[in-house]
Structure formats: structure tokens, C-alpha cells
Scaffold this active site. Structure first.
Site, PDB file in Angstrom:
ATOM      1  N   ILE A 164       0.352   0.974  -2.985  1.00 42.95           N
ATOM      2  CA  ILE A 164       1.325   1.863  -3.621  1.00 42.95           C
ATOM      3  C   ILE A 164       2.547   1.022  -3.969  1.00 42.95           C
ATOM      4  O   ILE A 164       3.271   0.570  -3.074  1.00 42.95           O
ATOM      5  CB  ILE A 164       1.718   3.016  -2.665  1.00 42.95           C
ATOM      6  N   GLU A 165       2.718   0.756  -5.268  1.00 47.47           N
ATOM      7  CA  GLU A 165       3.795  -0.139  -5.696  1.00 47.47           C
ATOM      8  C   GLU A 165       5.074   0.636  -6.015  1.00 47.47           C
ATOM      9  O   GLU A 165       5.090   1.872  -6.052  1.00 47.47           O
ATOM     10  CB  GLU A 165       3.307  -0.943  -6.904  1.00 47.47           C
TER      11      GLU A 165
ATOM     12  N   GLU B 112      -4.278  -1.747   3.023  1.00 50.39           N
ATOM     13  CA  GLU B 112      -4.658  -1.802   4.444  1.00 50.39           C
ATOM     14  C   GLU B 112      -3.621  -1.096   5.306  1.00 50.39           C
ATOM     15  O   GLU B 112      -3.949  -0.329   6.210  1.00 50.39           O
ATOM     16  CB  GLU B 112      -4.777  -3.261   4.909  1.00 50.39           C
TER      17      GLU B 112
ATOM     18  N   CYS C 264      -0.364  -7.641   6.503  1.00 51.32           N
ATOM     19  CA  CYS C 264      -1.401  -6.685   6.937  1.00 51.32           C
ATOM     20  C   CYS C 264      -2.167  -7.229   8.140  1.00 51.32           C
ATOM     21  O   CYS C 264      -2.516  -6.476   9.049  1.00 51.32           O
ATOM     22  CB  CYS C 264      -2.344  -6.365   5.781  1.00 51.32           C
TER      23      CYS C 264
HETATM   24  N1  THU Z   1      -2.255  -5.927  -1.968  1.00 54.61           N
HETATM   25  C1  THU Z   1      -2.876  -5.117  -1.059  1.00 54.61           C
HETATM   26  O1  THU Z   1      -2.925  -3.895  -1.228  1.00 54.61           O
HETATM   27  N2  THU Z   1      -3.422  -5.693   0.038  1.00 54.61           N
HETATM   28  C2  THU Z   1      -3.373  -7.018   0.324  1.00 54.61           C
HETATM   29  O2  THU Z   1      -3.770  -7.428   1.403  1.00 54.61           O
HETATM   30  C3  THU Z   1      -2.885  -7.966  -0.682  1.00 54.61           C
HETATM   31  C4  THU Z   1      -2.142  -7.365  -1.820  1.00 54.61           C
HETATM   32  C5  THU Z   1      -1.629  -5.321  -3.150  1.00 54.61           C
HETATM   33  C6  THU Z   1      -0.136  -5.399  -3.138  1.00 54.61           C
HETATM   34  C7  THU Z   1       0.183  -5.278  -4.605  1.00 54.61           C
HETATM   35  O3  THU Z   1       0.258  -3.901  -4.938  1.00 54.61           O
HETATM   36  C8  THU Z   1      -1.026  -5.886  -5.303  1.00 54.61           C
HETATM   37  O4  THU Z   1      -2.048  -5.964  -4.310  1.00 54.61           O
HETATM   38  C9  THU Z   1      -0.775  -7.271  -5.864  1.00 54.61           C
HETATM   39  O5  THU Z   1      -0.256  -8.109  -4.895  1.00 54.61           O
END
Ligand code: THU
Length: 141
Positions: free
Chosen positions: A49-50, A61, A100
Site C-alpha cells: 500500500i503506497e 508482508e 519485513c
Molecule cells: N514491496 C513489498 O511489498 N514487499 C517487499 O518485501 C519489497 C517491496 C513493495 C514496496 C513498494 O510498494 C514496491 O514493492 C516497490 O518497492
């Protein structure tokens, strides 16, 4: 079946792909999905979720782990993770980021299993100990 929850590793990967569909990733365009298998309460899904303020973003995660912890569930057994550029197939295994891994180490044993998949048939399994050896934890305080 690989576990008490009655959900196989392949099914867990399938659920991670479902979770990835719900990613909110307008800035990176990278969709990540996680499916966290618990012993007592089935699976928890999480997606990334950005945020326009990038540092406020949350990984898939941690979304899954925090959902479970906030429901009072902490008996985690395994997590499946998938990631891909929106509209494309996964080109690599989606390993969990360092933050994570650290959050996993707070709630999971060293033998917690991390399943990174490109598909239901193409995946690798690691233990948390393999991905975060010599970790810092409560015992170091
Ligand atoms: N991202 C994850 O959801 N999990 C990870 O372990 C690595 C990165 C997401 C964060 C961001 O929204 C996108 O991947 C690019 O970095």
C-alpha cells in the site's frame, strides 16, 4: 497437506497472487501479494500500500502480519510472497525486504518458512534463519 491449517504451499502461492491484485501501487507499479498461514486461524492476505509520501508506504508482508497481530493471531507458520510489474508476469522471486524480515523475526521462529514464487509451480522455500541470520531481537536488549 504441508501443515495444520490445511492449506498447501501451492494454494498459499495462489492466495498471494489474489492479494497482489489488491495492491495499491500507483507510484512503483510493482504489485506484491503475501499470504500468511497461521496455525489457528487460516490465512491472512496482505498487499503493498503506497503513499504519495513514499516513506509512508507499507509492504505486502507487513500488511499481512499486522492484520493478523491486530486480530490477536500470532502463530505464524509460513508466508508466500509474489511480486510483478503491473500487467506483467513475475520475472523474479519476490524476496522480502530487510524491514519485513526484521518484523518477521519479532513474531516468527527461526524455522518460519518463506515461500517466494513466480508461479504455483515455480517457487523456492527458505527459513527465516536463512534470510535473516544473526538477527537482532528482544534477547539482545
Ligand atoms: N514491496 C513489498 O511489498 N514487499 C517487499 O518485501 C519489497 C517491496 C513493495 C514496496 C513498494 O510498494 C514496491 O514493492 C516497490 O518497492
Amino acid at each position: 497437506m504441508d501443515n495444520k491449517a490445511g492449506i498447501s504451499d501451492k494454494e498459499l502461492i495462489k492466495w498471494a497472487f489474489v492479494a497482489a491484485k489488491y495492491a495499491y501501487a500507483p507510484y512503483s507499479g510493482f504489485h506484491v501479494g503475501a499470504a500468511l498461514r497461521t496455525l489457528s486461524n487460516g490465512i491472512y492476505l496482505g498487499s503493498n500500500i503506497e503513499n504519495a509520501s513514499y516513506g509512508a508506504s507499507n509492504c505486502a508482508e507487513r500488511t499481512a502480519i499486522f492484520k493478523a497481530v491486530s486480530d490477536g493471531i500470532r502463530d505464524f507458520e509460513a508466508i508466500a510472497i509474489v511480486g510483478y510489474k503491473e500487467g506483467e508476469e513475475p520475472s523474479s522471486y519476490a524476496f522480502p525486504c530487510g524491514i519485513c524480515r526484521q518484523v518477521m523475526s519479532e513474531f516468527c521462529n527461526k524455522d518460519f518458512r518463506i515461500i517466494v514464487g513466480k508461479s504455483e509451480d515455480d517457487y523456492r522455500i527458505y527459513t527465516l534463519e536463512q534470510l535473516l541470520p544473526e538477527s537482532f531481537g528482544a534477547e539482545n536488549l
